[in-house]
Enzyme design. Structure first.
Site, PDB file in Angstrom:
ATOM      1  N   HIS A 133       0.869  -1.183   0.000  1.00 31.89           N
ATOM      2  CA  HIS A 133       0.000   0.000   0.000  1.00 31.89           C
ATOM      3  C   HIS A 133       0.909   1.237   0.000  1.00 31.89           C
ATOM      4  O   HIS A 133       2.032   1.185   0.506  1.00 31.89           O
ATOM      5  CB  HIS A 133      -0.842  -0.052   1.277  1.00 31.89           C
ATOM      6  CG  HIS A 133      -1.899   0.993   1.384  1.00 31.89           C
ATOM      7  ND1 HIS A 133      -1.642   2.264   1.822  1.00 31.89           N
ATOM      8  CD2 HIS A 133      -3.228   0.954   1.113  1.00 31.89           C
ATOM      9  CE1 HIS A 133      -2.776   2.959   1.832  1.00 31.89           C
ATOM     10  NE2 HIS A 133      -3.743   2.187   1.403  1.00 31.89           N
TER      11      HIS A 133
ATOM     12  N   ASP B 148       2.547  -4.777   7.823  1.00 30.32           N
ATOM     13  CA  ASP B 148       1.355  -3.939   7.732  1.00 30.32           C
ATOM     14  C   ASP B 148       0.131  -4.849   7.825  1.00 30.32           C
ATOM     15  O   ASP B 148      -0.201  -5.559   6.880  1.00 30.32           O
ATOM     16  CB  ASP B 148       1.420  -3.187   6.391  1.00 30.32           C
ATOM     17  CG  ASP B 148       0.118  -2.501   6.022  1.00 30.32           C
ATOM     18  OD1 ASP B 148      -0.901  -2.729   6.693  1.00 30.32           O
ATOM     19  OD2 ASP B 148       0.138  -1.730   5.045  1.00 30.32           O
TER      20      ASP B 148
ATOM     21  N   LYS C  75     -10.981  -0.285  10.337  1.00 27.40           N
ATOM     22  CA  LYS C  75     -11.182  -1.421   9.435  1.00 27.40           C
ATOM     23  C   LYS C  75     -11.596  -2.669  10.197  1.00 27.40           C
ATOM     24  O   LYS C  75     -11.645  -3.758   9.638  1.00 27.40           O
ATOM     25  CB  LYS C  75      -9.893  -1.703   8.649  1.00 27.40           C
ATOM     26  CG  LYS C  75      -9.500  -0.591   7.668  1.00 27.40           C
ATOM     27  CD  LYS C  75      -8.285  -0.993   6.874  1.00 27.40           C
ATOM     28  CE  LYS C  75      -7.585   0.167   6.200  1.00 27.40           C
ATOM     29  NZ  LYS C  75      -8.337   0.729   5.080  1.00 27.40           N
TER      30      LYS C  75
ATOM     31  N   CYS D   2      -4.765   2.884  -3.587  1.00 26.43           N
ATOM     32  CA  CYS D   2      -3.459   3.245  -3.015  1.00 26.43           C
ATOM     33  C   CYS D   2      -2.386   2.200  -3.319  1.00 26.43           C
ATOM     34  O   CYS D   2      -1.486   1.961  -2.504  1.00 26.43           O
ATOM     35  CB  CYS D   2      -3.538   3.492  -1.510  1.00 26.43           C
ATOM     36  SG  CYS D   2      -4.620   4.847  -1.077  1.00 26.43           S
TER      37      CYS D   2
ATOM     38  N   GLN E 231      -5.130  -5.046   6.773  1.00 21.79           N
ATOM     39  CA  GLN E 231      -6.197  -5.907   6.228  1.00 21.79           C
ATOM     40  C   GLN E 231      -6.193  -7.295   6.862  1.00 21.79           C
ATOM     41  O   GLN E 231      -6.917  -8.176   6.400  1.00 21.79           O
ATOM     42  CB  GLN E 231      -6.036  -6.043   4.698  1.00 21.79           C
ATOM     43  CG  GLN E 231      -6.107  -4.755   3.925  1.00 21.79           C
ATOM     44  CD  GLN E 231      -7.493  -4.102   3.961  1.00 21.79           C
ATOM     45  OE1 GLN E 231      -8.471  -4.680   4.430  1.00 21.79           O
ATOM     46  NE2 GLN E 231      -7.567  -2.875   3.479  1.00 21.79           N
TER      47      GLN E 231
END
Ligand code: 7TS
Length: 429
Positions: free
Chosen positions: A144, A221, A247, A387, A224
């Site tokens: 991202h 990261d 999220k 992104c 998600q």
């Protein structure tokens, strides 16, 4: 808990906690408009943009509202009752997040605005000080912009090179390439746990092991991943790990950075100001203990309360069941879309290494037009580059459409997505 209950979620009762999902929109499909038809009244929202932001259940909204109604005050500094209550809630929120992702304790959990700020914190605080010419930062082609742009700029400022682990034609990380480019020159490997564009679940602990074999640090990261699967940062072995509250059924404005205690202790602060100090003179200052050293100024108190409520809510349902529900929806959507000859899907085939989102394009229809037609059906999806512009360049497309699922979505909603694609095809052919 009965076996049946373990297998499937009670989506109907989960949905009752999200009044927003009851919203309806007066919409006319493009084909109805073309026929001079005013369309349908009150189409119920089909919310399939969960990778961007999930909806917020009542218990999370209530927890934040209870905070403002009952014990709103600034933290760390007050002697009075309200400040004590707010401080305890805020500080204990760090313990709850630590427990949720398998960290050792609150010293390892820094609250940030979001995943992006967590990436920047490490890049500025560690990267600017530790990187120099000859050093390499290894990212993946599916990063991202939050990590890609950040490390790129830190690379330019420090002279460190940025390299990318390639992806295979199936949209997985090419681990042979990873083993090739992660070398003793590598200082940091920053990789996405789950791709927001391809849906790929990456073998992050394998990547971490390769990095550690060469003495490099790792940043994963988890924006998600944390929302929809059980994550244990110690099992992964990552040095840093980050995610966003919005999220995962939580509020906007709060995210978390996990960092190994020894590393965070050795790092300089990222933002300076109140609360992050112990002693200040006109000449100098010393830093507060972890994690407060990295939390300058008045923090996200209500949001921390909301994040705890979101974690409680998710764990009550069960992270494994949430993962299974998403995998089932992604598989169903993938199969429906794959059956359409003019739909191209990105990312791996359904399976344990594919999360609950499907990125795709309909031949000869721009993703934005497709999303707009979906909107005419009250189906909310995302269209654009998500992104991940370099990844879209690599895929050879300017944009893609993306349906992303959460715990409250149903197969009937996937059917509505597919029906909207049929409408788009009729209109554009
Ligand atoms: N990393 C990944 C993998 C993401 O998907 C996102 C947000 C971020 C980092 C940044 O998160 P933030 O909370 O700091 O904004 N992804 C998306 C998306 O896919 N659509 O909107 C935001």
């Amino acid at each position: 808990m009965s076996h049946q209950h373990l297998e499937s979620l009670d989506v109907d009762s989960i949905r009752e906690e999200f009044p927003i999902l009851e919203r309806t929109f007066d919409v006319a499909s493009e084909t109805q408009r073309a026929d001079g038809d005013a369309g349908d009244d009150g189409q119920q929202l089909v919310y399939l943009d969960n990778a961007a932001t999930t909806q917020t259940p009542d218990p999370v909204i209530d927890a934040m509202s209870d905070y403002y109604r009952g014990y709103n005050a600034n933290v760390h500094r007050g002697i009075h009752h309200l400040s004590q209550e707010a401080s305890i809630a805020y500080e204990e929120a760090h313990d709850r997040v630590a427990e949720f992702i398998g960290a050792d304790g609150r010293e390892e959990i820094v609250f940030t605005k979001n995943t992006t700020e967590a990436e920047n914190l490490v890049a500025y605080s560690w990267g600017l000080n530790e990187l120099g010419p000859g050093d390499e930062v290894v990212l993946t082609e599916m990063e991202h912009h939050a990590s890609l742009v950040t490390w790129q700029q830190i690379g330019k400022r420090t002279g460190a090179d940025v390299k990318y682990v390639q992806i295979t034609d199936e949209g997985r990380l090419d681990m042979d390439h990873a083993r090739e480019i992660i070398t003793d020159d590598t200082a940091m490997v920053s990789a996405v746990h789950v791709s927001n564009t391809l849906g790929t679940v990456n073998p992050v602990s394998e990547l971490v092991d390769i990095a550690h074999d060469h003495g490099a640090l790792t940043f994963i990261d988890g924006a998600q991943a944390v929302p929809n699967r059980s994550v244990d940062v110690e099992a992964i072995g990552a040095d840093f790990y980050a995610f966003s509250g919005h999220k995962m059924a939580g509020p906007t404005g709060i995210g978390a950075l996990y960092g190994k205690k020894g590393l965070l202790e050795a790092m300089d602060p990222y933002l300076y100001g109140g609360d992050m100090i112990t002693k200040v003179t006109y000449e100098d200052a010393t830093w507060n203990e972890l994690p407060w050293k990295f939390e300058a100024g008045t923090p996200q108190i209500a949001e921390a309360v909301g994040l705890v409520a979101a974690i409680d809510w998710l764990e009550e349902i069960g992270m494994d069941r949430i993962a299974a529900h998403e995998e089932e929806l992604a598989r169903y959507a993938y199969e429906q879309l794959d059956a359409e000859p003019d739909v191209e899907i990105y990312g791996p085939e359904p399976g344990p290494d594919r999360a609950g989102l499907v990125g795709f394009n309909l031949e000869n229809v721009h993703a934005h037009d497709l999303a707009s037609i979906m909107n005419d059906h009250a189906v909310a999806i995302r269209a654009g580059d998500h992104c991940t512009q370099p990844l879209h360049d690599k895929l050879g497309v300017a944009a893609s459409a993306r349906a992303s699922f959460y715990v409250y979505n149903t197969k009937e909603e996937v059917d509505k997505l597919v029906a909207a694609i049929d409408d788009a095809r009729q209109l554009f052919r």
